[in-house]
Design a protein around this motif. Structure first.
Motif, PDB file in Angstrom:
ATOM      1  N   LYS A   4       0.832  -1.210   0.000  1.00  0.00           N
ATOM      2  CA  LYS A   4       0.000   0.000   0.000  1.00  0.00           C
ATOM      3  C   LYS A   4       0.867   1.261   0.000  1.00  0.00           C
ATOM      4  N   LYS A   5       1.931   1.250   0.808  1.00  0.00           N
ATOM      5  CA  LYS A   5       2.834   2.408   0.848  1.00  0.00           C
ATOM      6  C   LYS A   5       3.563   2.564  -0.482  1.00  0.00           C
ATOM      7  N   LYS A   6       3.995   1.449  -1.064  1.00  0.00           N
ATOM      8  CA  LYS A   6       4.691   1.501  -2.350  1.00  0.00           C
ATOM      9  C   LYS A   6       3.776   2.072  -3.422  1.00  0.00           C
ATOM     10  N   GLU A   7       2.530   1.648  -3.404  1.00  0.00           N
ATOM     11  CA  GLU A   7       1.574   2.174  -4.385  1.00  0.00           C
ATOM     12  C   GLU A   7       1.382   3.675  -4.193  1.00  0.00           C
ATOM     13  N   GLY A   8       1.288   4.111  -2.941  1.00  0.00           N
ATOM     14  CA  GLY A   8       1.147   5.540  -2.659  1.00  0.00           C
ATOM     15  C   GLY A   8       2.366   6.320  -3.114  1.00  0.00           C
ATOM     16  N   LEU A   9       3.553   5.763  -2.885  1.00  0.00           N
ATOM     17  CA  LEU A   9       4.788   6.410  -3.322  1.00  0.00           C
ATOM     18  C   LEU A   9       4.836   6.500  -4.840  1.00  0.00           C
ATOM     19  N   ASP A  10       4.460   5.419  -5.509  1.00  0.00           N
ATOM     20  CA  ASP A  10       4.422   5.429  -6.974  1.00  0.00           C
ATOM     21  C   ASP A  10       3.470   6.497  -7.499  1.00  0.00           C
ATOM     22  N   GLN A  11       2.341   6.672  -6.836  1.00  0.00           N
ATOM     23  CA  GLN A  11       1.374   7.682  -7.262  1.00  0.00           C
ATOM     24  C   GLN A  11       1.950   9.086  -7.090  1.00  0.00           C
ATOM     25  N   LEU A  12       2.647   9.308  -5.979  1.00  0.00           N
ATOM     26  CA  LEU A  12       3.277  10.618  -5.762  1.00  0.00           C
ATOM     27  C   LEU A  12       4.348  10.897  -6.810  1.00  0.00           C
ATOM     28  N   ILE A  13       5.138   9.881  -7.110  1.00  0.00           N
ATOM     29  CA  ILE A  13       6.179  10.052  -8.128  1.00  0.00           C
ATOM     30  C   ILE A  13       5.540  10.358  -9.478  1.00  0.00           C
ATOM     31  N   ASP A  14       4.490   9.631  -9.819  1.00  0.00           N
ATOM     32  CA  ASP A  14       3.782   9.904 -11.077  1.00  0.00           C
ATOM     33  C   ASP A  14       3.271  11.337 -11.118  1.00  0.00           C
ATOM     34  N   LYS A  15       2.729  11.801 -10.004  1.00  0.00           N
ATOM     35  CA  LYS A  15       2.140  13.139  -9.950  1.00  0.00           C
ATOM     36  C   LYS A  15       3.199  14.232 -10.063  1.00  0.00           C
TER      37      LYS A  15
END
Length: 107
Positions: A4-15
């Motif tokens: 879940k944290k990795k997915e959140g981090l990936d979303q922030l990086i994408d943004k």
């Protein structure tokens, strides 16, 4: 790191980074800085040394070791070599292929 944290981090990086090559380069540089700081910390603590003790083995000051362990410090390769050598380690530098980033777009 949890999924879940990795997915959140990936979303922030994408943004914040997206497909911008300049921002990707900046992110890559910061990741290297964090990894170098973590390496120094891990080597020192595994050896059971304080920053002052490691500094003495390396021939530098505790403040240099402290800075090397900070993620925002752009440390020097020669100092990393000295630290590794003082702890009876060999520093290896690798260049690895860049994996294409998978961007997730909101639907």
């Amino acid at each position: 790191m949890t999924a879940k944290k990795k997915e959140g981090l990936d979303q922030l990086i994408d943004k914040f980074v997206g497909d911008d090559p300049e921002r990707q380069t900046m992110l890559d540089e910061e990741v290297v800085n964090v990894e170098a700081a973590q390496l120094v910390y891990d080597l020192r603590t595994k050896a059971g040394l304080s920053q002052r003790e490691l500094a003495k083995k390396v021939g530098t000051t505790a403040s240099v070791i402290c800075r090397m362990e900070q993620a925002d410090y752009e440390g020097s390769l020669p100092m990393l070599r000295r630290i590794a050598g003082a702890l009876n380690r060999r520093l290896e530098l690798r260049a690895v292929p860049i994996k294409p980033r998978i961007t997730r777009r909101a639907r």
